[in-house]
Design a protein around this motif. Sequence first.
Motif, PDB file in Angstrom:
ATOM      1  N   GLY A 239      77.331 -50.693 -17.969  1.00 27.57           N
ATOM      2  CA  GLY A 239      78.121 -50.103 -19.049  1.00 27.57           C
ATOM      3  C   GLY A 239      79.609 -50.133 -18.753  1.00 27.57           C
ATOM      4  N   VAL A 240      80.383 -50.687 -19.660  1.00 28.21           N
ATOM      5  CA  VAL A 240      81.836 -50.774 -19.494  1.00 28.21           C
ATOM      6  C   VAL A 240      82.481 -49.467 -19.950  1.00 28.21           C
ATOM      7  CG1 VAL A 240      83.917 -51.983 -20.254  1.00 28.21           C
ATOM      8  CG2 VAL A 240      81.820 -53.277 -19.782  1.00 28.21           C
TER       9      VAL A 240
ATOM     10  N   LEU B 170      80.084 -56.020 -12.880  1.00 26.94           N
ATOM     11  CA  LEU B 170      81.227 -55.348 -13.487  1.00 26.94           C
ATOM     12  C   LEU B 170      82.372 -55.250 -12.496  1.00 26.94           C
ATOM     13  CD1 LEU B 170      79.374 -52.362 -15.213  1.00 26.94           C
ATOM     14  CD2 LEU B 170      80.343 -54.377 -16.356  1.00 26.94           C
ATOM     15  N   GLY B 171      83.537 -54.931 -13.019  1.00 20.94           N
ATOM     16  CA  GLY B 171      84.675 -54.586 -12.190  1.00 20.94           C
ATOM     17  C   GLY B 171      84.799 -53.073 -12.080  1.00 20.94           C
ATOM     18  N   ILE B 172      85.649 -52.616 -11.150  1.00 22.52           N
ATOM     19  CA  ILE B 172      85.881 -51.189 -10.925  1.00 22.52           C
ATOM     20  C   ILE B 172      87.383 -50.944 -10.812  1.00 22.52           C
ATOM     21  CG2 ILE B 172      85.537 -49.230  -9.356  1.00 22.52           C
ATOM     22  CD1 ILE B 172      82.905 -49.943 -10.492  1.00 22.52           C
TER      23      ILE B 172
ATOM     24  N   GLU C 291      85.746 -43.325   6.570  1.00 21.00           N
ATOM     25  CA  GLU C 291      84.294 -43.161   6.578  1.00 21.00           C
ATOM     26  C   GLU C 291      83.920 -41.694   6.771  1.00 21.00           C
ATOM     27  OE1 GLU C 291      82.425 -46.013   9.169  1.00 21.00           O
ATOM     28  OE2 GLU C 291      83.432 -47.703   8.197  1.00 21.00           O
ATOM     29  N   SER C 292      84.733 -40.805   6.195  1.00 22.30           N
ATOM     30  CA  SER C 292      84.365 -39.395   6.177  1.00 22.30           C
ATOM     31  C   SER C 292      82.958 -39.265   5.615  1.00 22.30           C
ATOM     32  CB  SER C 292      85.344 -38.600   5.315  1.00 22.30           C
ATOM     33  OG  SER C 292      86.628 -38.597   5.888  1.00 22.30           O
ATOM     34  N   GLN C 293      82.220 -38.331   6.161  1.00 20.16           N
ATOM     35  CA  GLN C 293      80.797 -38.241   5.856  1.00 20.16           C
ATOM     36  C   GLN C 293      80.506 -37.388   4.618  1.00 20.16           C
ATOM     37  OE1 GLN C 293      78.174 -39.924   8.138  1.00 20.16           O
ATOM     38  NE2 GLN C 293      80.125 -40.958   7.892  1.00 20.16           N
ATOM     39  N   GLU C 294      79.211 -37.379   4.255  1.00 20.26           N
ATOM     40  CA  GLU C 294      78.700 -36.516   3.184  1.00 20.26           C
ATOM     41  C   GLU C 294      79.382 -36.790   1.843  1.00 20.26           C
ATOM     42  OE1 GLU C 294      77.887 -35.280   7.011  1.00 20.26           O
ATOM     43  OE2 GLU C 294      79.797 -34.570   6.238  1.00 20.26           O
ATOM     44  N   ARG C 295      79.529 -38.066   1.502  1.00 20.99           N
ATOM     45  CA  ARG C 295      80.163 -38.442   0.231  1.00 20.99           C
ATOM     46  C   ARG C 295      79.286 -39.454  -0.511  1.00 20.99           C
ATOM     47  NH1 ARG C 295      85.718 -40.987   1.336  1.00 20.99           N
ATOM     48  NH2 ARG C 295      84.458 -42.185   2.800  1.00 20.99           N
ATOM     49  N   MET C 296      79.364 -39.426  -1.826  1.00 23.29           N
ATOM     50  CA  MET C 296      78.623 -40.350  -2.689  1.00 23.29           C
ATOM     51  C   MET C 296      79.556 -40.834  -3.797  1.00 23.29           C
ATOM     52  SD  MET C 296      75.381 -39.703  -1.514  1.00 23.29           S
ATOM     53  CE  MET C 296      74.039 -39.615  -2.661  1.00 23.29           C
ATOM     54  N   LEU C 297      79.190 -41.958  -4.393  1.00 23.11           N
ATOM     55  CA  LEU C 297      79.902 -42.469  -5.562  1.00 23.11           C
ATOM     56  C   LEU C 297      78.876 -42.738  -6.652  1.00 23.11           C
ATOM     57  CD1 LEU C 297      82.924 -43.103  -6.086  1.00 23.11           C
ATOM     58  CD2 LEU C 297      82.365 -45.519  -5.789  1.00 23.11           C
ATOM     59  N   MET C 298      79.216 -42.366  -7.883  1.00 17.66           N
ATOM     60  CA  MET C 298      78.250 -42.444  -8.977  1.00 17.66           C
ATOM     61  C   MET C 298      78.920 -42.984 -10.229  1.00 17.66           C
ATOM     62  SD  MET C 298      76.293 -39.225 -10.825  1.00 17.66           S
ATOM     63  CE  MET C 298      77.810 -38.452 -11.378  1.00 17.66           C
ATOM     64  N   VAL C 299      78.158 -43.755 -10.985  1.00 14.63           N
ATOM     65  CA  VAL C 299      78.555 -44.073 -12.355  1.00 14.63           C
ATOM     66  C   VAL C 299      77.817 -43.096 -13.261  1.00 14.63           C
ATOM     67  CG1 VAL C 299      78.530 -45.779 -14.204  1.00 14.63           C
ATOM     68  CG2 VAL C 299      79.054 -46.489 -11.852  1.00 14.63           C
TER      69      VAL C 299
ATOM     70  N   THR D 232      84.352 -48.115 -14.871  1.00 13.50           N
ATOM     71  CA  THR D 232      83.870 -49.490 -14.838  1.00 13.50           C
ATOM     72  C   THR D 232      84.657 -50.315 -15.850  1.00 13.50           C
ATOM     73  OG1 THR D 232      82.166 -48.949 -16.464  1.00 13.50           O
ATOM     74  CG2 THR D 232      81.552 -48.813 -14.142  1.00 13.50           C
ATOM     75  N   ILE D 233      84.913 -51.566 -15.508  1.00 12.80           N
ATOM     76  CA  ILE D 233      85.656 -52.450 -16.410  1.00 12.80           C
ATOM     77  C   ILE D 233      84.911 -53.772 -16.550  1.00 12.80           C
ATOM     78  CG2 ILE D 233      87.907 -51.412 -15.931  1.00 12.80           C
ATOM     79  CD1 ILE D 233      88.485 -53.636 -13.952  1.00 12.80           C
ATOM     80  N   ALA D 234      85.173 -54.476 -17.630  1.00 14.31           N
ATOM     81  CA  ALA D 234      84.455 -55.717 -17.911  1.00 14.31           C
ATOM     82  C   ALA D 234      84.908 -56.860 -17.003  1.00 14.31           C
ATOM     83  CB  ALA D 234      84.652 -56.109 -19.374  1.00 14.31           C
ATOM     84  N   GLU D 235      86.167 -56.833 -16.604  1.00 14.61           N
ATOM     85  CA  GLU D 235      86.719 -57.930 -15.811  1.00 14.61           C
ATOM     86  C   GLU D 235      86.209 -57.881 -14.371  1.00 14.61           C
ATOM     87  OE1 GLU D 235      88.988 -56.763 -19.210  1.00 14.61           O
ATOM     88  OE2 GLU D 235      88.629 -55.635 -17.342  1.00 14.61           O
ATOM     89  N   ASP D 236      86.143 -59.039 -13.761  1.00 14.48           N
ATOM     90  CA  ASP D 236      85.741 -59.145 -12.356  1.00 14.48           C
ATOM     91  C   ASP D 236      86.941 -58.798 -11.468  1.00 14.48           C
ATOM     92  OD1 ASP D 236      84.504 -59.746  -9.945  1.00 14.48           O
ATOM     93  OD2 ASP D 236      84.875 -61.902 -10.118  1.00 14.48           O
TER      94      ASP D 236
END
Length: 719
Positions: A199-200, A285-287, A310-318, A344-348
Amino acid sequence: MSDPAITPDLIAAHGLSPAEYDRILEIMGREPSFTELGIFSAMWNEHCSYKSSKLHLKTLPTTGPQVICGPGENAGVVDIGDGQAVVFKMESHNHPSYIEPYQGAATGVGGILRDVFTMGARPVAAMNALSFGEPSHPKTRQLVHGVVEGVGGYGNCFGVPTVGGEVRFHASYNGNCLVNAFAAGIADADAIFYSAASGVGRPVVYLGAKTGRDGVGGATMASAEFDDTIEEKRPTVQVGDPFTEKRLMEATLELMATGAVVSIQDMGAAGLTCSAVEMGDKGGLGIRLDLDAVPVRETAMTAYEMMLSESQERMLMVLDPAREDAARAVFEKWDLDFAIVGETIAEDRFVIVHGGEVKADLPLSTLASSAPEYDRPWVPTPEAAPLAHVPPVDPIDGLRALIGSANYCARDWVVAQYDTQVMADTVVTPGLDAGVIRVHGTDKGLAFTSDVTPRYVRANPERGGAQAVAEAYRNLVAKGARPLATTDNLNFGNPEKPEIMGQFVGAIRGIGAACTALDMPIVSGNVSLYNETDGAGIDPTPTIGAVGLIENLGRRIQGRVTNGMIALLLGGAGTHLGRSALLAEHLGREDGDAPEVDLAAERAHGEFVLANAGWITACTDLSDGGLALAAFTLAEANGLGVTLDPADTAELFGEDQGRYLLACTFDSAEALMVAAGQADVPLTMVGQFGGGMVRFGTAEAPLEALSDLYRGRFETLFA
C-alpha cells in the motif's frame, strides 16, 4: 558537525571493497553522503546481505507439506496441526559476545525472541549453543561467566524457559567465542505476520524503546575479523533491557489483534536501516523516513548514528491508517514509544530526511535484493589421513577422561542459572538429547535440540554437515518426537580464503543431503562469517537447531530407567575412532576421518524407534563418546549403575552414526528383538542397568565416585 570526507580509508573502515564502492558510484551517479555510505555498508555486509553464502544457501531444501513459511522472514513457520504453528529460528551474536560477554549474549537472546514474536507467535522455548576456547585460556572463564549470565539474565527476566543447548570448548575458539541463540513460539497458523510492506502512502511506525548510540555499526563489525584493536569495538555492542522487551512483546501481540498491522519487522542488525529496507524491498515499495520523529534517548544524534544504531527492543511497522488511534493506545498503555516516522512510497527510493535536509536518497532495491552476490573461489578440504594406531584403552580410564573433561561433564552449573520451568509447560529440562515442552492446553509436545560436531566438519565438511543434521534427528527421535524441520546457524571463518569457503560449500552439501533424506527442511537460519582473530579461524561450526512433534505426551518415551532393565543397542557395534571424543580427551589427538553417515540407515533406525516407542522406556542416541558415554549418562541420570558386555575400545568408544541405546524391561526387549527382525534393523542386547557399579567388560568403578566427577567438574573449572 560536517560529514567526514569519503576517503579510501573511510570506505575500508565501512567494510566495503574498492570494487563495491565503484559499484555504489555507478548506482548513484555521484559520491555518496556519509549517511548513504553507512547505509550501503550496513546493507552490503555479510551479516545482512549474505553476499558470500546465498549462492550456496539456495541449494538447501526449504519446502515441505509441513512448512508454512521458509527462509526469508524473521523466522520459519511449521504446521503442528489443530490450526497451530511453531515459529522458530537460530541466530548468532558471536562478535559482540566476545567483546562484551554479558550484553552480547543478552541481546542475542533478545534479538531472537523478537524474531519470533514479530511473526505473531508467543515465545515458549529457548536454547543456546555456546563455543568457548580452552578452559586454560586466560579469557575463557570470563567469557563463560559473562555469556551464561547474559543468556540467563535476559531469558529469565523476559520469562521464557531455556530447554536445551550445547557448551563446548576448543582451542580454535580462543580468540572468537560463538553464541548461537534459538527461540521458538506458538501461533495460530492463520494469523502469521509478515514483513513485506504493501500500500502506497501508508504510515511507517516506530515502536518500542528509544534510539541511542549503542550498537552503531554493529552489523559491519560482525562482518569483520578481530585483531589487536578489538577493545575499540566495545561501543558497537548493544545494551539490552528484558523488561522492556517483555512489554514490547505484550504490546505487539495485542496490537496484532487489532488488525492495524499491515507488515512488521524487528529492528535487529543495522537497526532502522535494515528493517525499513527489507520491508520496502519485499513489498516492491520505497520508504521515506523523517528522523526528526524518531524517539531518541541521546542528544544531537546524527542521521548516520540514528540509521545505524542497534539499540534494542525496537520494531518497525506499516500501519493501516484507519486504525492509528487504536494502535497508539495499545503502546501508550504499555508505556512504549509509538511514533509515525515515515511513509511508503511508490518510487524505488529510500529517502532519509533529518533537520529538514535530505541526508540520503538511494534506490532502495539496490540495498537489499540487488546487493552483491559472490561466487567465492573455493577448494575442497583435503581428504583426511588414515587414523594412526589407537592403543587399547582401559574402559574406565577412558570414561573418566570424558566425564572429567569440560566438554563432557554435566552442565548443572550452567543449567542452574537458567529458568527452565517458567510458563509451567516444560516436560523435559536440559540434559540428554532434547528438551520437551507441552503445547499449552493440549496433549501435544514439542521437542527441541541443537547439534554439531566441529571436529568432524573440519576433517570432512560434507560428512560433518550431514552428521549435525543426523544427530539432531536422533535427539528428537530419542524423545519419541517426529522431526519436523530445522534452522541452521552457519559459523565459519573468513570466506575470502578458498579453504574456508571450501569448508562452507562442503558443509552445505552435507546439510542439504541430510535434510532431504530425513525430511527436515531448513526453514530459517543465519550465517556468521569472519570468525577469526589475527588470521586464526574457528573450527567450522554449522549448528543445526531442530524441532519435533510429539502427538500425545502420554505416549512419549519417558526416559526413566529402573533397576534390572535391559540395555539394547540399535545400529551395530562401534568401529570408528577417527576424530572421536576419546582421542581428543584421553589421548590428546585429533586425527583420522569423520565417521560415515548412512542417511538411509538413519531414517530406518529412527522410524523403528518411533514405531516401537511403546516398548521403549528410555532412549538416547550414540554420538560423542559412543556406547560408553551414552550408557553412563543414561544410567547416571537415573541414579543407577550399568553393566556393558563389550570391552573393546572401538566397541565402547567408537562414534559410528545412526545408533541408539534403548532401555526396557526383559519382556519388552523380546518384543523389540522380534520387531527388529521384521524391520531388518540391527538390534543387540549389550548389558543391563542397575546396581551401584559401572562395569565395562571386566573393568569397573563405583557409580558414586564417577558421578561426583561428572557432576562436579564444570563447577570446579569455572565457578
